[in-house]
Design an enzyme around this catalytic site. Structure first.
Site, mmCIF file in Angstrom:
data_model
loop_
_atom_site.group_PDB
_atom_site.id
_atom_site.type_symbol
_atom_site.label_atom_id
_atom_site.label_comp_id
_atom_site.label_asym_id
_atom_site.label_seq_id
_atom_site.Cartn_x
_atom_site.Cartn_y
_atom_site.Cartn_z
ATOM 1 N N TYR A 142 2.465 -44.000 -62.286
ATOM 2 C CA TYR A 142 3.253 -44.542 -63.393
ATOM 3 C C TYR A 142 2.411 -45.570 -64.128
ATOM 4 O O TYR A 142 1.718 -46.370 -63.500
ATOM 5 C CB TYR A 142 4.526 -45.208 -62.861
ATOM 6 N N ASP A 237 -5.593 -48.398 -63.447
ATOM 7 C CA ASP A 237 -4.376 -49.149 -63.727
ATOM 8 C C ASP A 237 -4.069 -49.995 -62.493
ATOM 9 O O ASP A 237 -3.539 -49.494 -61.507
ATOM 10 C CB ASP A 237 -3.231 -48.194 -64.069
ATOM 11 N N LYS A 265 2.117 -57.809 -63.955
ATOM 12 C CA LYS A 265 2.772 -58.336 -62.754
ATOM 13 C C LYS A 265 2.134 -59.646 -62.271
ATOM 14 O O LYS A 265 2.377 -60.683 -62.872
ATOM 15 C CB LYS A 265 2.837 -57.239 -61.689
HETATM 16 C C1 LIG Z 1 4.768 -51.856 -63.582
HETATM 17 C C2 LIG Z 1 3.639 -50.989 -63.937
HETATM 18 C C3 LIG Z 1 3.286 -50.737 -65.277
HETATM 19 C C4 LIG Z 1 4.132 -51.199 -66.430
HETATM 20 O O1 LIG Z 1 4.201 -52.575 -66.521
HETATM 21 P P1 LIG Z 1 5.459 -53.231 -67.305
HETATM 22 O O2 LIG Z 1 5.126 -54.686 -67.308
HETATM 23 O O3 LIG Z 1 6.667 -52.874 -66.512
HETATM 24 O O4 LIG Z 1 5.464 -52.644 -68.676
HETATM 25 C C5 LIG Z 1 2.140 -50.029 -65.526
HETATM 26 N N1 LIG Z 1 1.372 -49.559 -64.541
HETATM 27 C C6 LIG Z 1 1.681 -49.770 -63.238
HETATM 28 C C7 LIG Z 1 0.766 -49.267 -62.178
HETATM 29 C C8 LIG Z 1 2.834 -50.470 -62.902
HETATM 30 O O5 LIG Z 1 3.156 -50.628 -61.614
#
Ligand SMILES: *Cc1c(COP(=O)(O)O)cnc(C)c1O
Length: 405
Positions: A142, A237, A265
């Site tokens: 994701y 990511d 995060k």
């Molecule tokens: C949470 C998450 C996102 C998206 O971040 P948001 O701040 O919720 O837009 C993208 N990539 C990964 C791996 C994530 O866990």
């Protein structure tokens, strides 16, 4: 205090589904979501005054626990000097320098306000820098909710993706190819056919958004080799793994340097922040240096930069990564023999196998009754923080084992 039931009743008439982000609605586990009244350390108290030991930790940002006193103090100190400038300032620079010092190969970093913006912008930069349009993601990863990333594998042998959300145009989804994780054969095949038209491959090097799907290092190494060979940019990511699985994220853990990395995060210390980073030469393409446009009114927000910077400073000072590994391995020993338990440092998940959704519903509510809050979905991981103690981890191990027995 307004009760949980009353708040939930009203929320459903004000917020779509009663929430600001879908998984919070408890759709996968049933029952009414808990309204948080306040949170400190490893616990939160709901609107009915019940106290829970939290292993969701706001879905990852709270690596130091809720309302860490030193972060709250830093915010008390910083906020009287301004809540937003829309201009450069020192704590933004200090956080940038820290990210670049810690993350392998990173020479420039641009701040955003969410992880979604970070991945979306990193992909635009990759396309602008390579002059190619196709991107690749992996099934089970994701990367936020931008159009080009809400894409599922096309049926059968199709290499081009199809929208996984209504509202995503087919022609945009077709520019994304979705490959299976952990499968070098499919990588080889794809690169032989489409390497030359591909701008970037984006992957969670520690996939933690569909359970915890740890990859064999050889798969990630093969991905690094193939992308280099074909002039394709590799994007890690690290929105979850960055600053968590190691100081330098999964890049440090696996000893693999991506071309670009995205963060979120933890980097905001509980406030909304994202970032993408990489070699200076790539960032020559990004506005204001170059023609790839990206911007944000609240990007580099001083309160958020302060919280993020303080978080990273505390992680380093306390060598939090060793502590989290200690707690994680204690949890793993505590649940010894629990089938499907997976862990990477402070990230854990129980793979419940066939019938997971039903089994998880019982697990979730069983834990909730015993005062433990897990993610309200079978495919979301759990997080340990430095605010968790040995006793908290032992309690989790005991309850998990009991409830699953
Ligand atoms: C949470 C998450 C996102 C998206 O971040 P948001 O701040 O919720 O837009 C993208 N990539 C990964 C791996 C994530 O866990």
């Amino acid at each position: 205090m307004t009760t949980n039931a009353e708040l939930w009743r009203r929320a459903q008439n004000a917020l779509p589904g009663g929430v600001s982000s879908p998984v919070r609605a408890f759709g996968a586990v049933g029952g009414d979501p808990l309204f948080v009244h306040e949170a400190q350390g490893a616990h939160f108290v709901d609107a009915d005054g019940r106290r829970f030991l939290d292993f969701v930790m706001s879905w990852g940002p709270l690596i130091l626990g809720h309302a860490h006193p030193e972060i709250v103090d830093a915010l008390h100190e910083a906020t009287p000097h301004g809540l937003s400038y829309g201009a450069p300032h020192e704590s933004e620079l200090l956080l940038a320098e820290k990210v670049l010092a810690w993350y392998p190969g990173a020479e420039r970093v641009r701040f955003t306000s969410s992880g979604t913006e970070a991945t979306m912008s990193a992909l635009r930069l990759a396309r602008g820098a390579t002059g190619r349009d196709r991107i690749v993601k992996f099934d089970g990863c994701y990367h936020g909710h931008s159009d080009g990333l809400l894409v599922a594998a096309g049926s059968g042998a199709k290499t081009f993706g199809t929208p996984s959300s209504a509202g995503v145009p087919g022609p945009i989804a077709e520019l994304t190819s979705v490959l299976p994780l952990d499968d070098e054969g499919r990588l080889d095949e794809f690169f032989a056919q489409h390497g030359a038209e591909t701008a970037a491959v984006i992957i969670e090097p520690v996939p933690a958004n569909n359970g915890l799907l740890l990859q064999r290092p050889v798969f990630l190494e093969r991905l690094r080799a193939l992308t280099s060979e074909h002039g394709v940019l590799l994007i890690f990511d690290e929105v979850i793994s960055g600053f968590r699985v190691a100081r330098g994220g999964a890049a440090e853990l696996y000893g693999i340097e991506p071309d670009l990395a995205t963060f979120g995060k933890i980097i905001g210390g509980g406030l909304p922040v994202g970032a993408f980073a990489g070699r200076a030469e790539l960032f020559e393409h990004l506005a204001p240096n170059g023609p790839v446009y990206q911007a944000g009114t609240l990007s580099g927000n001083p309160a958020a930069m302060t919280a993020g910077l303080r978080t990273l400073e505390i992680l380093e000072r306390d060598d939090a990564w060793s502590r989290l590994e200690e707690l994680g391995s204690r949890l793993q020993e505590g649940v010894h023999g629990l089938q499907g338990f997976v862990r990477q440092g402070s990230i854990f998940w129980c793979d419940l196998g066939a019938g997971a959704a039903d089994r998880y519903r019982d697990l979730f509510h069983g834990c909730l009754e015993r005062g433990i809050y897990l993610a309200p979905s079978a495919f979301e991981v759990g997080f340990l923080s430095t605010s968790h103690t040995e006793a908290h981890v032992d309690e989790l191990a005991r309850v998990l084992t009991d409830v699953l027995a």
